[in-house]
Design a protein around this motif. Structure first.
Motif, PDB file in Angstrom:
ATOM      1  N   ALA A 199     -36.794  31.033  81.061  1.00 45.11           N
ATOM      2  CA  ALA A 199     -35.980  31.944  81.873  1.00 45.11           C
ATOM      3  C   ALA A 199     -34.524  31.495  81.882  1.00 45.11           C
ATOM      4  N   PHE A 200     -34.327  30.193  82.043  1.00 40.67           N
ATOM      5  CA  PHE A 200     -32.968  29.656  82.099  1.00 40.67           C
ATOM      6  C   PHE A 200     -32.240  29.885  80.781  1.00 40.67           C
ATOM      7  N   GLU A 201     -32.913  29.591  79.651  1.00 44.29           N
ATOM      8  CA  GLU A 201     -32.293  29.740  78.337  1.00 44.29           C
ATOM      9  C   GLU A 201     -32.031  31.204  78.007  1.00 44.29           C
ATOM     10  N   THR A 202     -32.913  32.093  78.450  1.00 40.44           N
ATOM     11  CA  THR A 202     -32.718  33.528  78.208  1.00 40.44           C
ATOM     12  C   THR A 202     -31.444  34.013  78.883  1.00 40.44           C
ATOM     13  N   ILE A 203     -31.258  33.614  80.143  1.00 36.67           N
ATOM     14  CA  ILE A 203     -30.053  33.988  80.881  1.00 36.67           C
ATOM     15  C   ILE A 203     -28.817  33.386  80.217  1.00 36.67           C
ATOM     16  N   ARG A 204     -28.937  32.149  79.779  1.00 38.37           N
ATOM     17  CA  ARG A 204     -27.799  31.455  79.157  1.00 38.37           C
ATOM     18  C   ARG A 204     -27.381  32.124  77.850  1.00 38.37           C
ATOM     19  N   VAL A 205     -28.353  32.447  77.005  1.00 40.59           N
ATOM     20  CA  VAL A 205     -28.059  33.102  75.721  1.00 40.59           C
ATOM     21  C   VAL A 205     -27.429  34.473  75.953  1.00 40.59           C
ATOM     22  N   PHE A 206     -27.970  35.210  76.922  1.00 38.61           N
ATOM     23  CA  PHE A 206     -27.399  36.514  77.248  1.00 38.61           C
ATOM     24  C   PHE A 206     -25.943  36.366  77.678  1.00 38.61           C
ATOM     25  N   GLY A 207     -25.669  35.351  78.473  1.00 38.92           N
ATOM     26  CA  GLY A 207     -24.303  35.106  78.925  1.00 38.92           C
ATOM     27  C   GLY A 207     -23.371  34.790  77.767  1.00 38.92           C
ATOM     28  N   LEU A 217     -23.699  35.697  74.595  1.00 42.14           N
ATOM     29  CA  LEU A 217     -23.497  36.912  73.806  1.00 42.14           C
ATOM     30  C   LEU A 217     -22.550  37.885  74.503  1.00 42.14           C
ATOM     31  N   TYR A 218     -22.730  38.027  75.807  1.00 45.55           N
ATOM     32  CA  TYR A 218     -21.889  38.975  76.549  1.00 45.55           C
ATOM     33  C   TYR A 218     -20.436  38.513  76.581  1.00 45.55           C
ATOM     34  N   LEU A 219     -20.215  37.227  76.811  1.00 46.87           N
ATOM     35  CA  LEU A 219     -18.854  36.699  76.840  1.00 46.87           C
ATOM     36  C   LEU A 219     -18.199  36.812  75.461  1.00 46.87           C
ATOM     37  N   SER A 220     -18.990  36.603  74.416  1.00 49.80           N
ATOM     38  CA  SER A 220     -18.466  36.745  73.054  1.00 49.80           C
ATOM     39  C   SER A 220     -18.066  38.192  72.783  1.00 49.80           C
ATOM     40  N   TYR A 221     -18.887  39.116  73.268  1.00 50.27           N
ATOM     41  CA  TYR A 221     -18.587  40.539  73.121  1.00 50.27           C
ATOM     42  C   TYR A 221     -17.290  40.895  73.857  1.00 50.27           C
ATOM     43  N   LEU A 222     -17.137  40.379  75.073  1.00 58.06           N
ATOM     44  CA  LEU A 222     -15.916  40.636  75.840  1.00 58.06           C
ATOM     45  C   LEU A 222     -14.693  40.064  75.118  1.00 58.06           C
ATOM     46  N   ALA A 223     -14.851  38.861  74.563  1.00 61.93           N
ATOM     47  CA  ALA A 223     -13.745  38.218  73.857  1.00 61.93           C
ATOM     48  C   ALA A 223     -13.306  39.072  72.667  1.00 61.93           C
ATOM     49  N   TRP A 224     -14.261  39.594  71.910  1.00 62.33           N
ATOM     50  CA  TRP A 224     -13.959  40.443  70.758  1.00 62.33           C
ATOM     51  C   TRP A 224     -13.285  41.739  71.202  1.00 62.33           C
ATOM     52  N   SER A 225     -13.757  42.315  72.297  1.00 59.19           N
ATOM     53  CA  SER A 225     -13.183  43.562  72.806  1.00 59.19           C
ATOM     54  C   SER A 225     -11.729  43.357  73.230  1.00 59.19           C
ATOM     55  N   VAL A 226     -11.479  42.234  73.918  1.00 58.70           N
ATOM     56  CA  VAL A 226     -10.119  41.937  74.363  1.00 58.70           C
ATOM     57  C   VAL A 226      -9.218  41.633  73.173  1.00 58.70           C
ATOM     58  N   PHE A 227      -9.774  40.949  72.170  1.00 56.80           N
ATOM     59  CA  PHE A 227      -9.008  40.597  70.972  1.00 56.80           C
ATOM     60  C   PHE A 227      -8.520  41.848  70.250  1.00 56.80           C
ATOM     61  N   LYS A 228      -9.343  42.885  70.225  1.00 56.82           N
ATOM     62  CA  LYS A 228      -9.004  44.135  69.542  1.00 56.82           C
ATOM     63  C   LYS A 228      -8.150  45.056  70.402  1.00 56.82           C
ATOM     64  N   ASN A 242     -20.872  36.936  86.108  1.00 53.81           N
ATOM     65  CA  ASN A 242     -21.373  35.980  87.092  1.00 53.81           C
ATOM     66  C   ASN A 242     -22.872  35.742  86.937  1.00 53.81           C
ATOM     67  N   LEU A 243     -23.638  36.822  86.830  1.00 51.65           N
ATOM     68  CA  LEU A 243     -25.098  36.698  86.772  1.00 51.65           C
ATOM     69  C   LEU A 243     -25.579  36.049  85.483  1.00 51.65           C
ATOM     70  N   SER A 244     -24.795  36.177  84.412  1.00 53.75           N
ATOM     71  CA  SER A 244     -25.225  35.628  83.124  1.00 53.75           C
ATOM     72  C   SER A 244     -24.866  34.156  82.968  1.00 53.75           C
ATOM     73  N   ASN A 245     -24.327  33.571  84.022  1.00 56.54           N
ATOM     74  CA  ASN A 245     -23.996  32.148  83.991  1.00 56.54           C
ATOM     75  C   ASN A 245     -24.951  31.375  84.898  1.00 56.54           C
ATOM     76  N   PRO A 246     -26.011  30.796  84.332  1.00 55.37           N
ATOM     77  CA  PRO A 246     -27.008  30.090  85.150  1.00 55.37           C
ATOM     78  C   PRO A 246     -26.452  28.859  85.845  1.00 55.37           C
ATOM     79  N   LYS A 247     -25.282  28.385  85.400  1.00 58.04           N
ATOM     80  CA  LYS A 247     -24.693  27.207  86.041  1.00 58.04           C
ATOM     81  C   LYS A 247     -24.227  27.506  87.461  1.00 58.04           C
ATOM     82  N   VAL A 248     -24.035  28.794  87.768  1.00 56.05           N
ATOM     83  CA  VAL A 248     -23.683  29.162  89.138  1.00 56.05           C
ATOM     84  C   VAL A 248     -24.841  28.817  90.069  1.00 56.05           C
TER      85      VAL A 248
END
Length: 208
Positions: free
Chosen positions: A72-80, A82-93, A120-126
């Motif tokens: 469960a922890f790793e699933t949330i982490r991987v999703f986070g 991927l989502y942050l990478s997607y946001l970074a690409w969107s902002v870059f463009k 926030n939710l995709s960061n299990p470190k919170v």
């Protein structure tokens, strides 16, 4: 109820933590500077909504289960990541926004809140932070409030402090909007900084 000295200590430490430079603060800062303070405030609402959910999970004991469940922890982490990478690409463009197009409509409002919430939710470190931080201020002598209710109270108090801090950051940076919206070079630079922040956050989430 909590001793006044405990509350004062908790509020002071939480305030310092909320104002420390971090990915969330810098993201809200850059977005407020580019798109106006409303943008930063809506992202802040999403971030704080995520904190409320984390607080609720912790008070219910679910966060401990997630922390101890590797899958469960790793699933949330991987999703986070991927989502942050997607946001970074969107902002870059992203291209500079002319002043007359810089408006916040209902659709954009929902997107900004959703962005803050998912970040926030995709960061299990919170969860780990709350599990390590909040219990330090609980008190077994407080009979009127159970341990779970104490965690819930402290968590919600932290959310209020975080909202005030991030809103303050949005307000301070928002006044730059009128200065930079007609200067594409500054917007481009801020977009690149935002992209870098998101990449660093994704890498940090991946290696820790």
């Amino acid at each position: 109820m909590f001793p006044i000295e405990t509350l004062i200590t908790f509020i002071c430490i939480s305030t310092c933590l909320c104002f420390l430079p971090g990915p969330d603060n810098l993201f809200v800062l850059s977005q407020s500077a580019i798109n106006g303070r409303q943008s930063g405030i809506f992202i802040t609402i999403g971030l704080c909504a995520g904190l409320i959910i984390h607080t609720s999970l912790i008070s219910l004991g679910v966060a401990t289960i997630i922390k101890n469940n590797t899958i469960a922890f790793e699933t949330i982490r991987v999703f986070g990541i991927l989502y942050l990478s997607y946001l970074a690409w969107s902002v870059f463009k992203a291209k500079p926004i002319p002043l007359n197009r810089n408006t916040i409509n209902f659709s954009n409002t929902r997107k900004l809140i959703k962005r803050g919430l998912i970040m926030n939710l995709s960061n299990p470190k919170v969860i780990i932070f709350f599990l390590a931080f909040l219990p330090q201020f609980t008190d077994n002598k407080i009979i009127a409030l159970s341990f779970s209710m104490q965690l819930l109270f402290l968590g919600l108090l932290f959310v209020i402090i975080a909202f005030i801090a991030l809103t303050f950051i949005s307000y301070l940076s928002g006044f730059l909007n009128k200065v930079i919206t007609n200067k594409p070079s500054i917007q481009t630079a801020l977009n690149k900084i935002t992209c870098l922040i998101l990449i660093i956050l994704a890498i940090n989430l991946a290696i820790n």
